[in-house]
Design an enzyme around this catalytic site. Structure first.
Site, PDB file in Angstrom:
ATOM      1  N   CYS A 189      61.756  17.922 -43.087  1.00  0.00           N
ATOM      2  CA  CYS A 189      62.648  19.074 -43.462  1.00  0.00           C
ATOM      3  C   CYS A 189      62.696  19.438 -44.919  1.00  0.00           C
ATOM      4  O   CYS A 189      62.714  20.605 -45.470  1.00  0.00           O
ATOM      5  CB  CYS A 189      63.975  19.041 -43.035  1.00  0.00           C
ATOM      6  SG  CYS A 189      64.069  18.323 -41.236  1.00  0.00           S
ATOM      7  N   CYS A 198      58.638  21.798 -35.166  1.00  0.00           N
ATOM      8  CA  CYS A 198      59.968  22.080 -34.831  1.00  0.00           C
ATOM      9  C   CYS A 198      60.278  23.523 -34.652  1.00  0.00           C
ATOM     10  O   CYS A 198      61.306  23.795 -34.370  1.00  0.00           O
ATOM     11  CB  CYS A 198      60.885  21.336 -35.905  1.00  0.00           C
ATOM     12  SG  CYS A 198      60.667  22.204 -37.567  1.00  0.00           S
TER      13      CYS A 198
HETATM   14 FE1  FES Z   1      62.276  21.078 -38.497  1.00  0.00          FE
HETATM   15 FE2  FES Z   1      64.423  20.199 -39.542  1.00  0.00          FE
HETATM   16  S1  FES Z   1      63.854  19.972 -37.972  1.00  0.00           S
HETATM   17  S2  FES Z   1      63.017  21.640 -40.601  1.00  0.00           S
END
Ligand code: FES
Length: 145
Positions: free
Chosen positions: A108, A37
């Protein structure tokens, strides 16, 4: 409420995050990232060298809402703990304290756990000490080739 909704606690910690910022001359700093991400999290710890108690914790996150909420909760939870106790703080415990996270947001919370470990590792390195059970963090982005 649908299954993937955020709990009130997650929303609270996202909209009103605790411990945002930096600690100057921190005892330990850990920076981790998630390659998928692209989010980055940095945690600063102020640790009493005699008692090994975490006096203060702050964070900076360039990440999603769940990353902000989990860093906020994780920093709250490690304050007042010894480094050994802080090492036991799992992402699961952080998630539970937030009344859960949607499945797609579990990574996360892992980032928060890893950032705490990386900061503890930094502290141990700087002071030439060993924290029982602490391994070198794999995810410290400054260590990657
Ligand atoms: Fe990557 Fe939350 S989407 S830390």
């Amino acid at each position: 409420m649908y299954d993937g909704a955020y709990s009130d606690k997650v929303i609270d910690h996202f909209t009103n995050p605790r411990n945002v910022g930096e600690i100057e001359n921190a005892s330990g700093v850990g920076t981790v990232g998630n390659a998928k991400c692209g989010d980055i999290m940095r945690i600063f710890l102020d640790i009493d060298p005699d008692t090994h108690i975490i006096k203060d914790a702050k964070f900076k996150t360039f990440g999603c809402g769940a990353a902000v909420a989990t860093s906020s909760m994780a920093t709250e939870m490690v304050k007042g703990k010894t480094v050994e106790e802080a090492l036991q703080l799992t992402n699961k415990a952080v998630m539970e304290a937030l009344d859960g996270l949607p499945q797609v947001k579990i990574h996360c919370s892992l980032l928060a756990e890893e950032a705490v470990h990386a900061a503890l590792w930094d502290y141990a390195q700087k002071n030439g000490i060993t924290i029982e059970g602490l391994k070198k963090p794999k995810n410290d982005i400054y260590d990657e080739e």
